[in-house]
Write a protein that holds these residues in place. Structure first.
Motif, short mmCIF file in Angstrom:
data_model
loop_
_atom_site.label_atom_id
_atom_site.label_comp_id
_atom_site.label_asym_id
_atom_site.label_seq_id
_atom_site.Cartn_x
_atom_site.Cartn_y
_atom_site.Cartn_z
N ARG A 12 36.72 43.83 40.39
CA ARG A 12 37.33 44.84 39.51
C ARG A 12 38.20 45.78 40.33
NH1 ARG A 12 32.32 44.94 37.29
NH2 ARG A 12 31.78 46.86 38.36
N CYS A 13 37.68 46.22 41.45
CA CYS A 13 38.41 47.14 42.32
C CYS A 13 39.71 46.48 42.79
CB CYS A 13 37.55 47.52 43.51
SG CYS A 13 38.37 48.58 44.71
N VAL A 28 42.27 46.30 39.95
CA VAL A 28 42.92 47.58 39.69
C VAL A 28 43.96 47.86 40.77
CG1 VAL A 28 42.54 50.08 39.68
CG2 VAL A 28 41.02 48.59 38.40
N CYS A 29 43.56 47.67 42.02
CA CYS A 29 44.50 47.93 43.13
C CYS A 29 45.69 46.99 43.06
CB CYS A 29 43.77 47.76 44.46
SG CYS A 29 42.58 49.07 44.77
N ARG A 73 42.19 60.61 41.44
CA ARG A 73 41.38 60.13 40.30
C ARG A 73 41.99 58.88 39.67
NH1 ARG A 73 40.94 65.62 39.30
NH2 ARG A 73 42.62 65.56 37.78
N GLU A 74 43.31 58.86 39.54
CA GLU A 74 43.95 57.75 38.86
C GLU A 74 44.17 56.52 39.73
OE1 GLU A 74 47.17 58.39 36.23
OE2 GLU A 74 46.42 60.37 35.62
N HIS A 92 38.96 54.43 41.78
CA HIS A 92 38.46 53.13 41.32
C HIS A 92 37.67 52.43 42.42
CE1 HIS A 92 40.88 53.42 37.72
NE2 HIS A 92 41.92 53.70 38.47
N CYS A 93 38.11 52.58 43.64
CA CYS A 93 37.45 51.92 44.78
C CYS A 93 36.67 52.92 45.65
CB CYS A 93 38.46 51.19 45.65
SG CYS A 93 39.31 49.86 44.79
#
Length: 121
Positions: free
Chosen positions: A9-10, A13-14, A41-42, A46-47
């Motif tokens: 997932r990380c 997102v990246c 935060r945005e 996520h990671c």
């Protein structure tokens, strides 16, 4: 298995931030804000976790930005370069095409406050 899913997932997102939306919406990240906490935060949380420490399932692969070892050697320039160019291991993608220079400066400055007494979130 849970850590593998979290890492996937990380990474997704990246990858989406670094590749999928990079050229088209540079100013769209954090609505173009130069508030380091908002950009973190945005883009980073996520990671790296909301407060700079990655969730347990990512701790083996993602740097803890609150760790004394990291904070002792981190400088604005070191963090800026890492944000812009990513890590040598490619665990962290480059964000030079995603964030404006002002956003890179802001998030780098914010990272330096994480884990320091009386500073940060």
């Amino acid at each position: 298995m849970q850590s593998l899913a979290a890492l996937a997932r990380c990474s997704a997102v990246c990858l989406a931030l670094a590749v999928g939306v990079a050229p088209a919406c540079k100013a769209e990240v954090a609505a173009g804000s130069t508030d380091g906490a908002q950009v973190f935060r945005e883009v980073c949380a996520h990671c790296h976790g909301a407060l700079g420490a990655p969730p347990a399932q990512l701790a083996a692969t993602v740097k803890d930005l609150t760790a004394a070892e990291f904070q002792a050697r981190a400088t604005l320039e070191v963090v800026r370069e890492q944000v812009k160019h990513g890590s040598a291991s490619k665990v962290m993608p480059a964000f030079a095409d995603v964030l404006s220079e002002a956003q890179v400066d802001a998030v780098a400055g914010y990272v330096l406050t994480l884990g320091r007494a009386g500073e940060g979130p």
